[in-house]
Design an enzyme around this catalytic site. Sequence first.
Site, PDB file in Angstrom:
ATOM      1  N   ASP A  30       0.656  -1.218   0.064  1.00 34.42           N
ATOM      2  CA  ASP A  30       0.008   0.215   0.077  1.00 34.42           C
ATOM      3  C   ASP A  30       0.829   1.377  -0.257  1.00 34.42           C
ATOM      4  OD1 ASP A  30      -2.557   1.355   0.165  1.00 34.42           O
ATOM      5  OD2 ASP A  30      -2.496   1.254   1.919  1.00 34.42           O
ATOM      6  N   HIS A  53       1.849   3.509  -9.080  1.00 43.94           N
ATOM      7  CA  HIS A  53       1.860   1.940  -9.301  1.00 43.94           C
ATOM      8  C   HIS A  53       3.032   1.511 -10.290  1.00 43.94           C
ATOM      9  CE1 HIS A  53      -2.036   2.342  -7.373  1.00 43.94           C
ATOM     10  NE2 HIS A  53      -2.502   2.896  -8.460  1.00 43.94           N
ATOM     11  N   LEU A  80      10.864 -20.657  -4.414  1.00 44.08           N
ATOM     12  CA  LEU A  80       9.811 -19.648  -4.078  1.00 44.08           C
ATOM     13  C   LEU A  80       8.461 -19.512  -4.884  1.00 44.08           C
ATOM     14  CD1 LEU A  80       9.321 -16.938  -2.439  1.00 44.08           C
ATOM     15  CD2 LEU A  80       9.932 -15.849  -4.276  1.00 44.08           C
TER      16      LEU A  80
HETATM   17  C1  IPE Z   1      -5.499  -2.931  -0.140  1.00 45.14           C
HETATM   18  O1  IPE Z   1      -5.214  -1.285  -0.307  1.00 45.14           O
HETATM   19  C2  IPE Z   1      -5.199  -3.469  -1.602  1.00 45.14           C
HETATM   20  C3  IPE Z   1      -4.040  -3.396  -2.181  1.00 45.14           C
HETATM   21  C4  IPE Z   1      -2.940  -2.989  -1.533  1.00 45.14           C
HETATM   22  C5  IPE Z   1      -4.042  -3.912  -3.475  1.00 45.14           C
HETATM   23  P1  IPE Z   1      -6.252  -0.082  -0.263  1.00 45.14           P
HETATM   24  O2  IPE Z   1      -5.445   1.345  -0.515  1.00 45.14           O
HETATM   25  O3  IPE Z   1      -7.303  -0.530  -1.444  1.00 45.14           O
HETATM   26  O4  IPE Z   1      -6.963  -0.437   0.909  1.00 45.14           O
HETATM   27  P2  IPE Z   1      -7.911   0.663   2.099  1.00 45.14           P
HETATM   28  O5  IPE Z   1      -9.104   1.197   1.020  1.00 45.14           O
HETATM   29  O6  IPE Z   1      -6.917   1.788   2.323  1.00 45.14           O
HETATM   30  O7  IPE Z   1      -8.411  -0.075   3.184  1.00 45.14           O
HETATM   31  C1  IPE Z   2      -1.797   0.268  -3.176  1.00 46.17           C
HETATM   32  O1  IPE Z   2      -1.527   1.518  -3.160  1.00 46.17           O
HETATM   33  C2  IPE Z   2      -2.117  -0.232  -4.735  1.00 46.17           C
HETATM   34  C3  IPE Z   2      -3.320  -0.963  -4.841  1.00 46.17           C
HETATM   35  C4  IPE Z   2      -4.393  -0.673  -4.135  1.00 46.17           C
HETATM   36  C5  IPE Z   2      -3.729  -1.148  -6.219  1.00 46.17           C
HETATM   37  P1  IPE Z   2      -2.870   2.704  -3.066  1.00 46.17           P
HETATM   38  O2  IPE Z   2      -3.103   2.965  -4.728  1.00 46.17           O
HETATM   39  O3  IPE Z   2      -3.705   2.034  -2.487  1.00 46.17           O
HETATM   40  O4  IPE Z   2      -1.975   3.851  -2.696  1.00 46.17           O
HETATM   41  P2  IPE Z   2      -2.556   4.911  -1.497  1.00 46.17           P
HETATM   42  O5  IPE Z   2      -3.133   4.019  -0.378  1.00 46.17           O
HETATM   43  O6  IPE Z   2      -3.616   5.650  -2.394  1.00 46.17           O
HETATM   44  O7  IPE Z   2      -1.554   5.884  -1.272  1.00 46.17           O
HETATM   45 MG    MG Z   3      -4.482   2.455  -0.523  1.00 44.97          MG
END
Ligand code: IPE
Ligand code: IPE
Ligand code: MG
Length: 237
Positions: free
Chosen positions: A15, A32, A126
């Site tokens: 995240d 990303h 792995l």
């Molecule tokens: C969880 O992150 C999903 C992934 C990292 C793929 P999110 O950014 O979607 O989660 P919330 O919305 O903060 O809980």
């Molecule tokens: C996690 O990073 C990746 C996915 C959920 C695909 P985020 O896109 O949720 O990044 P933040 O949390 O908005 O910074």
């Molecule tokens: Mg996020």
Amino acid sequence: MQSNLRNLHVAIIMDGNGRWATGRGLPRIAGHTAGAETLRRIVEAAPDNGIGVLTVYAFSSDNWKRPQVEVDALMELLACYLDGEAARCLANGVRMSIIGRRDRLPDSLCESIDDAERKTRHCNLLQLRLAIDYSARDAILHASELAAGAQITRERFEVLLGETRPVDILIRTGGEQRLSDFLLWECAYAELVFTNRMWPDFGPFDLQRAIQQCAHRERRFGGIPQAPAAVQDHWLR
Ligand code: IPE
Ligand code: IPE
Ligand code: MG
């Protein structure tokens, strides 16, 4: 440095990509793209850190709620990652498999998934499991449907859930301290590590530190404190 722990199942909620990018005045998708690079480095570092199974959260079933342009870019990036990494994984003994629903993914991504899984299916250094269109609650519901009300054991239920084993360590980057519907069953006794580091900034050293920090924790599984030597034994398989 090699880990003294062996055959761990580590799960990562990757995240913070969006915040990493916007903090630099970049579009979210740049975060990303940087995150995909981080994943490459972490997969490479995993075996030396005692990891036998690495399950990473790439796209949740709730991420469909995001703007279409971000969803489209993520689908394309995932296909690119799989296409680009399959050969490297094959060379490095990494078996790739995808967990989650496939029926809502674009055909081109499904083809990349099939191809990566097929090419790497005999690898055994792995196991890299990417969770795409994944929801732990849906996975549990689906496994319950397959069980069809029969009396089954936890072990059998785990097979229905996707032939996995319990998570030893769950790491979440990006500062949030929640599971966001990831591996709810498998994390029943996982050690949790939350770090403020955004995923694109997370490196092999952070992985090593997270694992070493857990090696000093005592896993009691509901029992009572053990002699210090037994603490290490819980982590060695
Ligand atoms: C969880 O992150 C999903 C992934 C990292 C793929 P999110 O950014 O979607 O989660 P919330 O919305 O903060 O809980
Ligand atoms: C996690 O990073 C990746 C996915 C959920 C695909 P985020 O896109 O949720 O990044 P933040 O949390 O908005 O910074
Ligand atoms: Mg996020």
